[in-house]
Design a protein around this motif. Structure first.
Motif, short mmCIF file in Angstrom:
data_model
loop_
_atom_site.label_atom_id
_atom_site.label_comp_id
_atom_site.label_asym_id
_atom_site.label_seq_id
_atom_site.Cartn_x
_atom_site.Cartn_y
_atom_site.Cartn_z
N HIS A 137 31.40 38.30 16.10
CA HIS A 137 30.10 38.68 16.65
C HIS A 137 28.98 38.50 15.63
O HIS A 137 27.81 38.32 16.01
CB HIS A 137 30.13 40.14 17.13
N GLU B 293 25.48 34.67 22.16
CA GLU B 293 25.79 35.38 23.41
C GLU B 293 24.54 36.05 23.97
O GLU B 293 24.23 35.91 25.16
CB GLU B 293 26.87 36.44 23.15
N ARG B 294 23.81 36.75 23.13
CA ARG B 294 22.60 37.43 23.61
C ARG B 294 21.55 36.43 24.07
O ARG B 294 20.83 36.69 25.05
CB ARG B 294 22.05 38.33 22.49
N TYR C 232 22.38 35.35 27.60
CA TYR C 232 22.02 36.35 28.60
C TYR C 232 20.51 36.37 28.84
O TYR C 232 20.04 36.50 29.98
CB TYR C 232 22.47 37.74 28.14
N LYS C 233 19.75 36.19 27.76
CA LYS C 233 18.29 36.23 27.89
C LYS C 233 17.78 35.03 28.70
O LYS C 233 16.94 35.18 29.59
CB LYS C 233 17.65 36.24 26.50
N ASP D 204 22.34 40.54 32.91
CA ASP D 204 22.49 41.84 32.24
C ASP D 204 23.98 42.13 32.13
O ASP D 204 24.63 42.48 33.12
CB ASP D 204 21.80 42.93 33.05
#
Length: 567
Positions: free
Chosen positions: A39, A46-47, A50-51, A56
């Motif tokens: 991570h 990954e974030r 999602y953005k 969500d």
């Protein structure tokens, strides 16, 4: 059979058993959405996903929404791949100048890779450009595998949760599995393959002069990267037509062993993850024990038959086992083991030609697929398919003890049993229906190379492989025709998604139920009796359903062989 052959088989199983818990621990971390050491590097990726996508990851989905998102995702990928394959001739990354695929072949191939089947009605090096291999096909190798593992997670949550309405978030599951499991392993795996002699280049070919003085063009391409996810994701589609029998895909005995280990690695680990998810790792070990028993039985029969060889050739003075269709660098034991591994998992990669096996030696890979690809199974698909059989087994056990059947704390009622039967019944209905049709229609009969029982086996194997989402073949069948491309494409779609939707419905129903503690009247689901019942249910359902078709194909072929009859 030799000591060295059995040593290889036992070494293979021993290594996998040693890796089961470590793999299961990593998978369980992804199942729970916990942080991993990766991570630090991949968390921002990954974030960012999602953005950009507006997902969500904390918003969980009920089984219907999970299923709809999964289906839409796969349909979108199918359309993308179909377009890439049809437009291949005008797209870049095509050093050989290959034309676009015909409509029926593009349809078949797009469905094949979307469903994690990777059936190939074409020769990879002579049909697919580098761009088609990397964009149209390899992307599916990752995402279809990630989808299977995500679906297994969803079913695990169904068993593990209590009075819950949701079974996870499909997008979060697929993203985490791809980023933190498949991609990192494949990077290391690709480097290992390159070091072992597997090509990794965007060049199309290299021209060389042979020892005979003939100018020959040796085809190359980004082979190593596709080979890694081909095996780890139980995809099986070969960059070259000879698949893992080609020295550029599988050059040494070491790469052969590593490829077999990678086919089973995630399937073994998911059994431990299931036990951990439901709070009792013995449940996972019980499932794995049943799988390994079925696997070892299959290996024993195949190795025995291939080592025994062909009595017709023995009568002609040709001693030894059956080496037809096998690479000398692997030999009989490694070839027999690979054939059972690739069909026990829904991989379909081959290092030898199953069409050239002895009749009973070739029957075991066929029977492995007819059992529902659950002996170890494809990544995710194997464990959730096996759990469908476990639901039926615990229902039978409940009848034995005279009370409502229970499994890992959840009551198994009429709804779960009906849905499990519906999902399991897809395979025999489509396999036997399409095989029967192809055995009487002129378009179907034009496909087999051989006549008699072996020709029937070629047809039966093709539809079994398609519905089981395996992708291997009895190579004597000419399948690149509009008839077979279309019918096999439908079979692959039915075999994947007509099992998944009932399974997700089961997951949603189980998640909503209360936890039921074990009592004195509960049937134990961790001991030898349970393992034996699981093995029996899988064999009986497969055996009773497919025994007549096996009698018409490989069994009749075997009887003809021992009588000295040639077709």
């Amino acid at each position: 059979m030799t000591f060295q052959g059995w040593f290889l088989i036992l070494l293979f199983v021993g290594i996998l058993l040693a890796l089961t818990k470590p793999a299961g621990l990593w998978l369980h971390a992804l199942y729970e959405g916990r942080r991993t050491p990766l991570h630090v590097v991949l968390g921002p990726v990954e974030r960012g996903f999602y953005k950009v996508s507006g997902v969500d990851p904390t918003q969980e989905q009920g089984w219907r929404r999970y299923a709809v998102h999964m289906l839409l995702f796969n349909v979108a990928l199918l359309i993308l791949t179909y377009a890439v394959l049809r437009l291949q001739g005008v797209l870049p990354g095509n050093p050989q100048g290959l034309a676009g695929l015909s409509p029926d072949l593009a349809f078949n191939t797009a469905i094949s890779f979307t469903t994690n089947t990777n059936w190939q009605s074409y020769g990879g090096e002579s049909t697919m450009s580098n761009l088609s291999q990397m964009l149209g096909l390899t992307i599916h190798n990752f995402l279809s595998a990630a989808t299977g593992i995500s679906l297994a997670f969803a079913l695990f949550r169904g068993f593990a949760r209590r009075e819950a309405k949701a079974i996870g978030n499909f997008w979060a599951d697929v993203t985490r599995v791809t980023l933190y499991l498949l991609l990192p392993i494949c990077v290391v795996y690709t480097i290992f393959l390159i070091a072992s002699g597997v090509p990794q280049t965007i060049a199309g070919a290299v021209d060389v002069n042979t020892l005979e003085g003939v100018r020959q063009s040796i085809l190359l391409g980004p082979v190593a990267s596709q080979e890694a996810i081909k095996m780890l994701g139980t995809n099986g589609g070969g960059f070259f037509n000879a698949n893992s029998a080609h020295p550029f895909e599988n050059p040494t005995a070491l790469t052969n062993l590593v490829q077999m280990l990678s086919i089973f690695l995630i399937g073994f680990g998911l059994t431990w993850t299931f036990g951990k998810a439901v709070g009792n790792t013995r449940q996972g070990w019980a499932i794995l024990s049943a799988m390994v028993i079925l696997f070892l039985a299959g290996v024993t029969v195949t190795y025995w038959q291939e080592a025994a060889g062909n009595p017709i050739l023995h009568q002609l003075g040709v001693a030894g086992g059956n080496m037809e269709g096998k690479e000398v660098r692997f030999g009989i034991a490694a070839s027999a083991l690979f054939s059972v591994v690739t069909t026990a998992a829904s991989c379909g990669a081959v290092n030898s030609m199953h069409d050239s096996f002895t009749p009973l030696g070739g029957m075991i890979p066929l029977f492995n697929m007819q059992l529902g690809e659950v002996v170890i199974g494809g990544v995710g698909a194997g464990i959730y398919g096996f759990l469908l059989f476990a639901i039926l087994a615990v229902f039978v056990a409940g009848l034995m003890v005279g009370r409502t059947p229970e499994y890992v704390g959840k009551k198994i009622e009429a709804r779960e049993v009906k849905l499990a039967v519906l999902a399991i019944a897809v395979l025999p209905l489509v396999i036997l229906g399409f095989t029967s049709l192809s055995s009487v229609l002129p378009q179907g009969l034009a496909g087999p190379l051989n006549k008699g029982p072996h020709g029937f086996s070629e047809i039966l194997y093709a539809f079994t492989s398609a519905v089981g989402n395996n992708g291997s073949a009895f190579a004597g069948l000419t399948a690149n025709t509009p008839y077979y491309n279309g019918l096999l494409g439908l079979a692959m779609w039915f075999g994947r998604f007509f099992v998944i939707v009932p399974m997700l419905a089961i997951a949603g129903g189980l998640a909503a139920k209360k936890h039921t503690p074990e009592s004195a009247g509960s049937f134990p689901t961790t001991g030898g009796l349970w393992i034996g019942l699981l093995v029996g249910i899988v064999l009986i359902l497969g055996g009773l359903t497919f025994l007549p078709s096996l009698a018409l194909g490989p069994i009749a072929d075997h009887l003809a062989m021992i009588r000295g009859q040639l077709f």
